[in-house]
Design an enzyme around this catalytic site. Sequence first.
Site, mmCIF file in Angstrom:
data_model
loop_
_atom_site.group_PDB
_atom_site.id
_atom_site.type_symbol
_atom_site.label_atom_id
_atom_site.label_comp_id
_atom_site.label_asym_id
_atom_site.label_seq_id
_atom_site.Cartn_x
_atom_site.Cartn_y
_atom_site.Cartn_z
ATOM 1 C CE1 TYR A 1 51.425 -5.701 47.279
ATOM 2 C CE2 TYR A 1 51.960 -5.722 49.625
ATOM 3 C CZ TYR A 1 51.709 -6.395 48.436
ATOM 4 O OH TYR A 1 51.752 -7.773 48.402
ATOM 5 N N GLY B 1 51.852 -16.140 58.802
ATOM 6 C CA GLY B 1 50.754 -15.620 57.978
ATOM 7 C C GLY B 1 50.147 -16.669 57.059
HETATM 8 P P1 NAP Z 1 49.854 -12.131 56.114
HETATM 9 O O1 NAP Z 1 48.956 -13.296 56.286
HETATM 10 O O2 NAP Z 1 49.356 -10.767 56.438
HETATM 11 O O3 NAP Z 1 51.197 -12.406 56.964
HETATM 12 C C1 NAP Z 1 52.160 -11.384 57.048
HETATM 13 C C2 NAP Z 1 53.326 -11.953 57.804
HETATM 14 O O4 NAP Z 1 54.329 -10.937 57.926
HETATM 15 C C3 NAP Z 1 52.944 -12.387 59.227
HETATM 16 O O5 NAP Z 1 53.658 -13.540 59.571
HETATM 17 C C4 NAP Z 1 53.386 -11.196 60.055
HETATM 18 O O6 NAP Z 1 53.715 -11.538 61.399
HETATM 19 C C5 NAP Z 1 54.639 -10.795 59.303
HETATM 20 N N1 NAP Z 1 55.003 -9.405 59.588
HETATM 21 C C6 NAP Z 1 54.309 -8.280 59.297
HETATM 22 N N2 NAP Z 1 54.966 -7.204 59.754
HETATM 23 C C7 NAP Z 1 56.111 -7.662 60.366
HETATM 24 C C8 NAP Z 1 57.199 -7.046 61.035
HETATM 25 N N3 NAP Z 1 57.258 -5.722 61.190
HETATM 26 N N4 NAP Z 1 58.180 -7.826 61.534
HETATM 27 C C9 NAP Z 1 58.127 -9.165 61.383
HETATM 28 N N5 NAP Z 1 57.142 -9.819 60.741
HETATM 29 C C10 NAP Z 1 56.132 -9.064 60.245
HETATM 30 O O7 NAP Z 1 50.405 -12.047 54.619
HETATM 31 P P2 NAP Z 1 50.451 -13.158 53.475
HETATM 32 O O8 NAP Z 1 49.188 -13.068 52.690
HETATM 33 O O9 NAP Z 1 50.884 -14.469 54.063
HETATM 34 O O10 NAP Z 1 51.614 -12.582 52.540
HETATM 35 C C11 NAP Z 1 52.895 -13.148 52.573
HETATM 36 C C12 NAP Z 1 53.675 -12.515 51.430
HETATM 37 O O11 NAP Z 1 52.997 -12.789 50.192
HETATM 38 C C13 NAP Z 1 53.781 -11.004 51.528
HETATM 39 O O12 NAP Z 1 55.087 -10.584 51.165
HETATM 40 C C14 NAP Z 1 52.751 -10.498 50.520
HETATM 41 O O13 NAP Z 1 53.113 -9.223 50.013
HETATM 42 C C15 NAP Z 1 52.817 -11.567 49.476
HETATM 43 N N6 NAP Z 1 51.608 -11.697 48.645
HETATM 44 C C16 NAP Z 1 50.394 -11.955 49.237
HETATM 45 C C17 NAP Z 1 49.257 -12.075 48.426
HETATM 46 C C18 NAP Z 1 47.889 -12.370 48.999
HETATM 47 O O14 NAP Z 1 46.904 -12.353 48.241
HETATM 48 N N7 NAP Z 1 47.765 -12.648 50.284
HETATM 49 C C19 NAP Z 1 49.366 -11.927 47.027
HETATM 50 C C20 NAP Z 1 50.627 -11.684 46.476
HETATM 51 C C21 NAP Z 1 51.741 -11.560 47.300
HETATM 52 P P3 NAP Z 1 52.555 -11.531 62.552
HETATM 53 O O15 NAP Z 1 51.744 -12.751 62.301
HETATM 54 O O16 NAP Z 1 53.298 -11.564 63.840
HETATM 55 O O17 NAP Z 1 51.768 -10.256 62.351
HETATM 56 O O1 GFB Z 2 41.644 -8.770 47.068
HETATM 57 P P1 GFB Z 2 41.243 -7.361 46.872
HETATM 58 O O2 GFB Z 2 40.821 -6.576 48.076
HETATM 59 O O3 GFB Z 2 42.407 -6.521 46.235
HETATM 60 O O4 GFB Z 2 40.044 -7.346 45.787
HETATM 61 P P2 GFB Z 2 42.931 -6.449 44.746
HETATM 62 C C1 GFB Z 2 39.373 -6.141 45.531
HETATM 63 C C2 GFB Z 2 38.260 -6.368 44.497
HETATM 64 O O5 GFB Z 2 37.222 -7.201 45.071
HETATM 65 C C3 GFB Z 2 37.605 -5.044 44.156
HETATM 66 C C4 GFB Z 2 35.999 -6.420 45.195
HETATM 67 O O6 GFB Z 2 37.059 -5.122 42.852
HETATM 68 C C5 GFB Z 2 36.488 -4.975 45.198
HETATM 69 O O7 GFB Z 2 35.421 -4.106 44.782
HETATM 70 N N1 GFB Z 2 35.330 -6.809 46.452
HETATM 71 C C6 GFB Z 2 34.037 -7.182 46.547
HETATM 72 C C7 GFB Z 2 35.879 -6.873 47.668
HETATM 73 N N2 GFB Z 2 33.708 -7.462 47.822
HETATM 74 C C8 GFB Z 2 34.872 -7.293 48.551
HETATM 75 C C9 GFB Z 2 35.179 -7.468 49.910
HETATM 76 O O8 GFB Z 2 34.340 -7.849 50.744
HETATM 77 N N3 GFB Z 2 36.469 -7.236 50.285
HETATM 78 C C10 GFB Z 2 37.418 -6.826 49.398
HETATM 79 N N4 GFB Z 2 38.680 -6.618 49.840
HETATM 80 N N5 GFB Z 2 37.151 -6.625 48.071
HETATM 81 C C11 GFB Z 2 45.162 -6.229 46.027
HETATM 82 C C12 GFB Z 2 46.212 -5.177 46.276
HETATM 83 O O9 GFB Z 2 44.363 -5.781 44.963
HETATM 84 O O10 GFB Z 2 45.743 -7.446 45.623
HETATM 85 C C13 GFB Z 2 47.155 -5.639 47.335
HETATM 86 O O11 GFB Z 2 45.591 -3.958 46.657
HETATM 87 C C14 GFB Z 2 47.570 -7.066 47.173
HETATM 88 O O12 GFB Z 2 48.268 -4.788 47.332
HETATM 89 C C15 GFB Z 2 46.473 -7.985 46.690
HETATM 90 O O13 GFB Z 2 48.660 -7.153 46.297
HETATM 91 C C16 GFB Z 2 47.027 -9.318 46.242
HETATM 92 O O14 GFB Z 2 43.091 -7.801 44.159
HETATM 93 O O15 GFB Z 2 42.108 -5.451 44.016
#
Ligand code: NAP
Ligand code: GFB
Length: 342
Positions: A164, A37
Amino acid sequence: MFYSRQPNPDWLPVSVLMESLRDHTGPFRVLVTGGSGLVGRAIQHVVKEEGAGKEGEEWIFLSSKDANLMTMEETQAAFRKHRPTHVIHLAAMVGGLFKNMRANLDFWRNNIHINDNVLQAAHEVGVVKVVSCLSTCIFPDKTNYPIDETMIHNGPPHQSNFGYSYAKRMLDVHNRAYFQQYGRCYTAVIPTNVFGPHDNFSIEDGHVLPGLIHKTYSAKKECKPLIVWGSGSPRRQFIYSLDLARLFLWVLREYHEVDPIILSVGEEDEVSIKEAAEAVAQALDFKGEVVYDTSKADGQFKKTASNSKLLRYLPNFTFTPFNQALKDTCEWFVANYDTARK
Ligand code: NAP
Ligand code: GFB
């Protein structure tokens, strides 16, 4: 190796306590769940391209094709096959605001199963350390600012992603229980919103920055307005995936508390969604109209997190400037448009 909270020696047989508190002297064999990911690919980059791995270390990056971590059998098989000494646990059902609002039950169930399976399988094969992943969006919605690590369980999370959020909060409960009962140093980091190459650029399911990058790319190509969802007034801190990866390596090697640690840019780097949209337009040289669709949800107004605990440990850590990181991410998206997740 010192822990923030010593387990009560009356509760643990000394052998178990010493076994788990022993410094791990051999080379690391690190298993990264969710290795395919956004964050996993960033860790692959810093380990393989920036030389962040050490002599003799082995790094294994899993995707769901290697093991569906929703099932204990496949999880145990993967852990028995690789016998890791350390684990970075990233695998999760992940998505932006709108995907969370559509599927809170799935986010709760899938992540609870994955987390319980991974930590138990790690314990069973004697993994010395697990670093799991929470998120700054799991904190109480009604809270004082800035948010810090002590506030995780102080009240209900925002309704938009309660499934979540509660699943992630249980990871912290899991870690404390494995420490109290077995002395395991299983800990967690709390990243803010992450962005970078290999993100999920799906407009419906992804997070705001990859969604805006995808929408701006299309608006420019089709000479249409860029539609930003919501009012644009909510505020977010964004961390570049490569900076987060570098911090993950430090946590794996040098951070020895069970208590989680926030990994985020500073409060002063928080931007509004409007400012983020304008930065994306600038990065992609989009000069068209920007329209705000206020029929779409804003979600949490803000979740301003303090990174002062991190800076106490790493006072000189420097984050990639937001506009530079955004430019690099946009360039990656344009160059990899055909194969990017969208
Ligand atoms: P991502 O791009 O969606 O990647 C998710 C990863 O988890 C992928 O490698 C996926 O494998 C794997 N996965 C999902 N379901 C699975 C299953 N059932 N069995 C095995 N592997 C599975 O997510 P990410 O953004 O890298 O997030 C990584 C971590 O950071 C997560 O724990 C997320 O909660 C945390 N996090 C993310 C953000 C953010 O903004 N992105 C912010 C805060 C915390 P496949 O590729 O095979 O689907
Ligand atoms: O990153 P995001 O989808 O999630 O951002 P959160 C949502 C904010 O961006 C809202 C605005 O205020 C939306 O109205 N926004 C504007 C958009 N344009 C867009 C668009 O094109 N796509 C999206 N997605 N939003 C998430 C949590 O909250 O934060 C998850 O729900 C996760 O669980 C993630 O932890 C890190 O930042 O609001």
